[in-house]
Design a protein around this motif. Structure first.
Motif, PDB file in Angstrom:
ATOM      1  N   ALA A 103       0.911  -1.124  -0.036  1.00  0.00           N
ATOM      2  CA  ALA A 103       0.064  -0.001  -0.007  1.00  0.00           C
ATOM      3  C   ALA A 103       1.001   1.316  -0.104  1.00  0.00           C
ATOM      4  N   LYS A 104       0.422   2.181  -0.508  1.00  0.00           N
ATOM      5  CA  LYS A 104       0.989   3.515  -0.594  1.00  0.00           C
ATOM      6  C   LYS A 104       1.520   4.038   0.832  1.00  0.00           C
ATOM      7  N   GLU A 105       0.707   3.853   1.875  1.00  0.00           N
ATOM      8  CA  GLU A 105       1.080   4.141   3.441  1.00  0.00           C
ATOM      9  C   GLU A 105       2.229   3.292   3.659  1.00  0.00           C
ATOM     10  N   THR A 106       2.258   2.146   3.261  1.00  0.00           N
ATOM     11  CA  THR A 106       3.394   1.402   3.951  1.00  0.00           C
ATOM     12  C   THR A 106       4.698   1.795   3.066  1.00  0.00           C
ATOM     13  N   ALA A 107       4.683   2.328   1.803  1.00  0.00           N
ATOM     14  CA  ALA A 107       5.854   2.900   1.334  1.00  0.00           C
ATOM     15  C   ALA A 107       6.253   4.196   1.619  1.00  0.00           C
ATOM     16  N   ARG A 108       5.023   4.896   2.202  1.00  0.00           N
ATOM     17  CA  ARG A 108       5.634   6.292   2.965  1.00  0.00           C
ATOM     18  C   ARG A 108       6.272   5.965   4.151  1.00  0.00           C
ATOM     19  N   ARG A 109       5.855   5.075   4.931  1.00  0.00           N
ATOM     20  CA  ARG A 109       6.641   4.619   6.195  1.00  0.00           C
ATOM     21  C   ARG A 109       7.988   4.273   5.929  1.00  0.00           C
ATOM     22  N   ALA A 110       8.219   3.585   5.088  1.00  0.00           N
ATOM     23  CA  ALA A 110       9.524   3.135   4.570  1.00  0.00           C
ATOM     24  C   ALA A 110      10.338   4.068   4.649  1.00  0.00           C
ATOM     25  N   LEU A 111      10.098   5.147   3.698  1.00  0.00           N
ATOM     26  CA  LEU A 111      10.794   6.315   3.368  1.00  0.00           C
ATOM     27  C   LEU A 111      11.037   7.353   4.611  1.00  0.00           C
ATOM     28  N   THR A 112       9.947   7.462   5.584  1.00  0.00           N
ATOM     29  CA  THR A 112      10.037   8.168   6.746  1.00  0.00           C
ATOM     30  C   THR A 112      11.057   7.669   7.764  1.00  0.00           C
ATOM     31  N   MET A 113      11.024   6.032   7.559  1.00  0.00           N
ATOM     32  CA  MET A 113      12.153   5.615   8.631  1.00  0.00           C
ATOM     33  C   MET A 113      13.660   6.032   8.247  1.00  0.00           C
ATOM     34  N   LEU A 114      13.743   6.127   6.962  1.00  0.00           N
ATOM     35  CA  LEU A 114      15.031   6.584   6.378  1.00  0.00           C
ATOM     36  C   LEU A 114      15.258   7.997   6.693  1.00  0.00           C
ATOM     37  N   VAL A 115      14.560   8.852   6.535  1.00  0.00           N
ATOM     38  CA  VAL A 115      14.508  10.234   6.944  1.00  0.00           C
ATOM     39  C   VAL A 115      14.752  10.407   8.557  1.00  0.00           C
ATOM     40  N   THR A 116      13.924   9.599   9.270  1.00  0.00           N
ATOM     41  CA  THR A 116      14.175   9.724  10.864  1.00  0.00           C
ATOM     42  C   THR A 116      15.560   9.255  11.181  1.00  0.00           C
ATOM     43  N   GLU A 117      16.186   8.387  10.503  1.00  0.00           N
ATOM     44  CA  GLU A 117      17.604   7.956  10.824  1.00  0.00           C
ATOM     45  C   GLU A 117      18.693   8.941  10.428  1.00  0.00           C
ATOM     46  N   GLY A 118      18.178  10.046   9.645  1.00  0.00           N
ATOM     47  CA  GLY A 118      19.375  10.824   8.909  1.00  0.00           C
ATOM     48  C   GLY A 118      19.883  10.447   7.894  1.00  0.00           C
ATOM     49  N   LEU A 119      19.326   9.154   7.123  1.00  0.00           N
ATOM     50  CA  LEU A 119      20.249   8.728   5.815  1.00  0.00           C
ATOM     51  C   LEU A 119      19.412   9.579   4.481  1.00  0.00           C
ATOM     52  N   ALA A 120      18.338  10.130   4.912  1.00  0.00           N
ATOM     53  CA  ALA A 120      17.588  10.622   3.810  1.00  0.00           C
ATOM     54  C   ALA A 120      16.774  12.150   4.176  1.00  0.00           C
ATOM     55  N   VAL A 121      16.566  12.921   3.221  1.00  0.00           N
ATOM     56  CA  VAL A 121      15.999  14.109   3.289  1.00  0.00           C
ATOM     57  C   VAL A 121      14.725  14.127   2.268  1.00  0.00           C
ATOM     58  N   ARG A 122      13.660  14.728   2.693  1.00  0.00           N
ATOM     59  CA  ARG A 122      12.597  15.016   1.889  1.00  0.00           C
ATOM     60  C   ARG A 122      12.707  16.355   1.083  1.00  0.00           C
ATOM     61  N   ARG A 123      12.490  16.703   0.041  1.00  0.00           N
ATOM     62  CA  ARG A 123      12.576  17.945  -0.622  1.00  0.00           C
ATOM     63  C   ARG A 123      11.123  18.144  -1.237  1.00  0.00           C
ATOM     64  N   LYS A 124      10.539  19.102  -0.490  1.00  0.00           N
ATOM     65  CA  LYS A 124       9.048  19.151  -0.984  1.00  0.00           C
ATOM     66  C   LYS A 124       8.746  19.661  -2.455  1.00  0.00           C
ATOM     67  N   GLY A 125       7.892  18.626  -2.961  1.00  0.00           N
ATOM     68  CA  GLY A 125       7.675  18.879  -4.393  1.00  0.00           C
ATOM     69  C   GLY A 125       8.410  18.059  -5.173  1.00  0.00           C
ATOM     70  N   SER A 126       9.598  17.480  -4.715  1.00  0.00           N
ATOM     71  CA  SER A 126      10.667  16.867  -5.376  1.00  0.00           C
ATOM     72  C   SER A 126      10.777  15.419  -5.257  1.00  0.00           C
ATOM     73  N   GLY A 127      10.669  14.925  -3.973  1.00  0.00           N
ATOM     74  CA  GLY A 127      10.986  13.644  -3.553  1.00  0.00           C
ATOM     75  C   GLY A 127      11.705  13.462  -2.402  1.00  0.00           C
ATOM     76  N   THR A 128      12.243  12.261  -2.041  1.00  0.00           N
ATOM     77  CA  THR A 128      13.112  11.967  -1.009  1.00  0.00           C
ATOM     78  C   THR A 128      14.470  11.576  -1.321  1.00  0.00           C
ATOM     79  N   TYR A 129      15.575  12.021  -1.025  1.00  0.00           N
ATOM     80  CA  TYR A 129      16.979  11.959  -1.339  1.00  0.00           C
ATOM     81  C   TYR A 129      17.685  11.369  -0.456  1.00  0.00           C
ATOM     82  N   VAL A 130      18.883  10.757  -0.868  1.00  0.00           N
ATOM     83  CA  VAL A 130      20.006  10.310  -0.003  1.00  0.00           C
ATOM     84  C   VAL A 130      20.622  11.531   0.496  1.00  0.00           C
ATOM     85  N   ARG A 131      20.933  11.582   1.866  1.00  0.00           N
ATOM     86  CA  ARG A 131      21.468  12.731   2.470  1.00  0.00           C
ATOM     87  C   ARG A 131      23.055  12.863   2.088  1.00  0.00           C
TER      88      ARG A 131
END
Length: 245
Positions: A40-68
């Motif tokens: 589900a889309k929510e599962t995918a979103r939680r997976a990306l949020t985990m990486l952001v929380t760990e400091g491995l990734a950052v979200r860029r509004k309107g662009s996506g999630t990138y490796v920090r």
């Protein structure tokens, strides 16, 4: 069994650590993860949020999630407080950053009544005044730490500690000139989730904890001369301590 958010995060984490997903590279978006893992889309979103929380990734509004791209700061408390550094005119931060660029923002210097816990730590009487130095440290464009120092106002009155620029070696070098050289430090460390105003001040990603450090500096006679409350973005730091038995 369908993949969980933890499973997806684990696979993406391995790709980051192996270099397959290099710093600055865009991570697969939610639609791509939904298609690849059948979740589900929510599962995918939680997976990306985990990486952001760990400091491995950052979200860029309107662009996506990138490796920090930001590399964690190694904070070695023993080394940064050594008098060989600030005593020779260097900033305490030079022990952490070497040549990485750093700037101080939101700097406030004022004289205020000491909060109860600060008055107790500095052995001040009720109603005593403290010099407050409040600031945010920004490394490579990212706010990584806020710090509020409290010093007895009577001790530092008329010194460069009252100025925005305290001069070579910073506050500790000026305390030494005042005959109150700090020679021993006690740090109390705890991790917690940030308050809303702290999230805003440090631009902390959703779900990221902070490390709160209360440091008290003492003279050779055991007199406390500074209390510094620091708040660190946990995703931006590696804490290292050298201890001998």
């Amino acid at each position: 069994m369908a993949a969980t958010a933890r499973d997806i995060a684990a696979e993406l984490r391995e790709r980051i650590k192996s270099g397959a997903l290099a710093p600055g590279k865009r991570l697969p978006g939610e639609p791509a993860l939904v298609q690849e893992y059948g979740v589900a889309k929510e599962t995918a979103r939680r997976a990306l949020t985990m990486l952001v929380t760990e400091g491995l990734a950052v979200r860029r509004k309107g662009s996506g999630t990138y490796v920090r791209e930001f590399q964690p700061i190694k904070r070695v408390a023993n080394r940064r407080l050594a008098p060989e550094g600030w005593g020779s005119g260097q900033s305490i931060w030079s022990a952490d950053l070497n040549t990485r660029p750093m700037e101080v923002t939101k700097l406030r210097v004022d004289v205020e009544s000491a909060p109860d816990n600060i008055a107790l730590a500095l052995n001040l009487t009720d109603g005593a005044r403290t010099l407050v130095r409040d600031r945010v440290y920004v490394v490579e464009g990212e706010p990584v730490q806020s710090a509020t120092s409290y010093l007895p106002a009577d001790l530092v009155r008329g010194s460069a500690i009252e100025q925005e620029d305290t001069g070579p070696g910073g506050v500790y070098a000026r305390l030494e000139e005042l005959g109150a050289k700090p020679v021993r430090f006690v740090e109390e460390v705890r991790a917690r989730m940030p308050a809303p105003d702290e999230v805003e001040r440090l631009h902390i990603a959703e779900g990221t904890p902070v490390v709160e450090i209360f440091r008290t500096a003492f003279t050779d006679e055991g007199t406390p001369v500074e209390v510094n409350r620091m708040l660190l973005d946990a995703s931006a730091y590696v804490m290292e301590y050298h201890v001998t038995s």
